[in-house]
Design an enzyme around this catalytic site. Structure first.
Site, mmCIF file in Angstrom:
data_model
loop_
_atom_site.group_PDB
_atom_site.id
_atom_site.type_symbol
_atom_site.label_atom_id
_atom_site.label_comp_id
_atom_site.label_asym_id
_atom_site.label_seq_id
_atom_site.Cartn_x
_atom_site.Cartn_y
_atom_site.Cartn_z
ATOM 1 N N GLY A 1 26.665 22.589 1.404
ATOM 2 C CA GLY A 1 26.541 23.783 2.255
ATOM 3 C C GLY A 1 27.428 24.901 1.726
ATOM 4 O O GLY A 1 28.562 24.657 1.319
ATOM 5 N N GLY B 1 31.045 16.046 1.025
ATOM 6 C CA GLY B 1 29.949 15.387 0.318
ATOM 7 C C GLY B 1 29.985 15.698 -1.174
ATOM 8 O O GLY B 1 29.722 14.824 -2.014
ATOM 9 N N ILE C 1 32.874 25.154 5.631
ATOM 10 C CA ILE C 1 33.281 25.686 6.936
ATOM 11 C C ILE C 1 33.797 24.556 7.840
ATOM 12 O O ILE C 1 34.472 24.811 8.812
ATOM 13 C CB ILE C 1 32.142 26.461 7.646
ATOM 14 N N ASP C 2 33.480 23.302 7.508
ATOM 15 C CA ASP C 2 33.826 22.180 8.399
ATOM 16 C C ASP C 2 35.310 21.803 8.380
ATOM 17 O O ASP C 2 35.794 21.153 9.304
ATOM 18 C CB ASP C 2 33.016 20.931 8.033
ATOM 19 N N GLY D 1 39.787 30.786 24.245
ATOM 20 C CA GLY D 1 40.258 30.456 25.590
ATOM 21 C C GLY D 1 39.237 29.634 26.371
ATOM 22 O O GLY D 1 39.076 29.834 27.588
HETATM 23 O O1 F6P Z 1 28.741 21.223 5.992
HETATM 24 C C1 F6P Z 1 28.499 22.495 6.430
HETATM 25 C C2 F6P Z 1 27.406 22.512 7.452
HETATM 26 O O2 F6P Z 1 27.139 23.853 7.800
HETATM 27 C C3 F6P Z 1 27.655 21.671 8.702
HETATM 28 O O3 F6P Z 1 28.526 22.318 9.604
HETATM 29 C C4 F6P Z 1 26.256 21.475 9.207
HETATM 30 O O4 F6P Z 1 26.168 20.323 10.010
HETATM 31 C C5 F6P Z 1 25.493 21.298 7.931
HETATM 32 O O5 F6P Z 1 26.224 21.971 6.919
HETATM 33 C C6 F6P Z 1 24.078 21.834 7.919
HETATM 34 O O6 F6P Z 1 23.473 21.436 6.717
HETATM 35 P P1 F6P Z 1 22.139 22.046 6.106
HETATM 36 O O7 F6P Z 1 22.506 23.325 5.433
HETATM 37 O O8 F6P Z 1 21.701 21.025 5.103
HETATM 38 O O9 F6P Z 1 21.190 22.262 7.226
#
Ligand code: F6P
Length: 320
Positions: free
Chosen positions: A11, A104, A127-128, A186
């Site tokens: 991602g 990953g 972003i995770d 909040g």
């Molecule tokens: O790993 C980043 C992320 O945006 C996760 O937050 C989300 O679950 C996933 O990728 C979505 O993946 P894809 O782009 O394969 O739909």
């Protein structure tokens, strides 16, 4: 070391471009040549690349997405995919590989490291924020800010209509994004995959808040908790409160990186090239307690990053 390859995989995350720029410019200053492989592992399987120079990475520092493009690549998960990548690395006489990506992608880099002598360095960008060995990944701060800006707007309508809003944010199976977003908007309730909750308690909090004069409210839920549509409906029915669901979605992955994401990308890129220069591959760069550090690739991949429980306690206290 003469030639290095750089790739963005999995991602995308805001700040990946800043990291590519950093790797290219710092590597070039050390007289390395840099090849940028397109569409993540796919480009390394199909030998699709572009030479990158300090000039060709001009004007991308402030841009979201990735100049090199990215993809999820199931072929790379098979032996044959890894074999093709090692062939591409060998045929292009690559000495070092910089992998810019999340959890990953680093798992993929670890698999690859078992089949090649090419030095591999990981730059955590996702972003995770779920990579062990760094307090923060590139793009996390931007995604938090994007979501906070959206939720501040949602709060306006929540207050006007005296409604409770459940807002689903990304994060895959982890709650780092939801926790930091929830605390900084909040939110009265933050739901994370790592922390179990009882629905009755949830209903109780919503009812209590109403009783003590809080006519509107925010619930921030990580996507990993399950079906938020069902849960929002259950809260509405069991609390006699109007509940709306808003899913922020992919907007969290885009946009111009914040200054912090750009800074982190530049610092990580610098350290990644240093690692290659010192032939200290199979490592992942990171930020730990304010310092740029490195952990072994294997350790980063095999250790689960732990959520800070004090943040959740603080968020609860602040939401009273
Ligand atoms: O790993 C980043 C992320 O945006 C996760 O937050 C989300 O679950 C996933 O990728 C979505 O993946 P894809 O782009 O394969 O739909």
């Amino acid at each position: 070391m003469k030639k290095i390859a750089v790739v963005t995989t999995g991602g995308d995350a805001p700040g990946m471009n800043a990291a590519i720029r950093g790797v290219v410019r710092i590597a070039s200053s050390k007289k390395f040549r840099v090849l940028g492989f397109r569409r993540g592992w796919e480009g390394l399987i199909t030998n699709s690349f572009t030479p990158l120079t300090p000039r060709s990475v001009g004007g991308i520092l402030q841009l979201g997405g990735t100049l090199l493009h990215t993809s999820r690549c199931p072929e790379f998960e098979k032996k044959e995919g890894i074999r093709k990548v090692t062939e591409t690395l060998a045929s292009n006489q690559i000495d070092g590989l910089v992998v810019i990506g999340g959890n990953g992608s680093l798992q993929g880099a670890l698999e690859l490291s078992r089949s090649t002598d090419v030095q591999i360095v990981g730059i955590p960008a996702s972003i995770d924020n779920d990579v062990f060995g760094t307090d923060e990944t590139i793009g996390f701060d931007t995604a938090v800010n994007t979501a906070v800006a959206e939720i501040d707007k949602i709060r306006d309508t929540a207050v006007s209509h005296e409604r409770v809003f459940m807002i689903e944010v990304m994060g895959r199976e982890r709650g780092f994004l939801a926790l930091e977003i929830g605390l900084t908007v909040g939110a009265e309730i933050i739901l994370l995959p790592e922390v179990s909750y009882r629905k009755e308690n949830l209903f109780g909090i919503v009812r209590e808040n109403r009783a003590k004069g809080k006519k509107s409210g925010l619930i921030v839920a990580a996507e990993g908790i399950g079906d938020t549509r069902v849960l929002a409906g259950q809260i509405q029915r069991n609390t006699q409160t109007e509940v709306r669901l808003s899913i922020i979605g992919y907007a969290q992955r885009g946009g111009n990186p914040t200054a912090r994401s750009r800074l982190l990308a530049s610092l990580f890129a610098n350290r990644a090239v240093e690692q290659l220069l010192g032939e200290e591959g199979n490592s992942v760069v990171g930020l730990q307690d304010g310092k740029i550090t490195c952990v072994e690739l294997q350790k980063s991949c095999k250790t689960e990053k732990v959520l800070d429980p004090t943040l959740l306690r603080l968020a609860k206290l602040l939401a009273t």
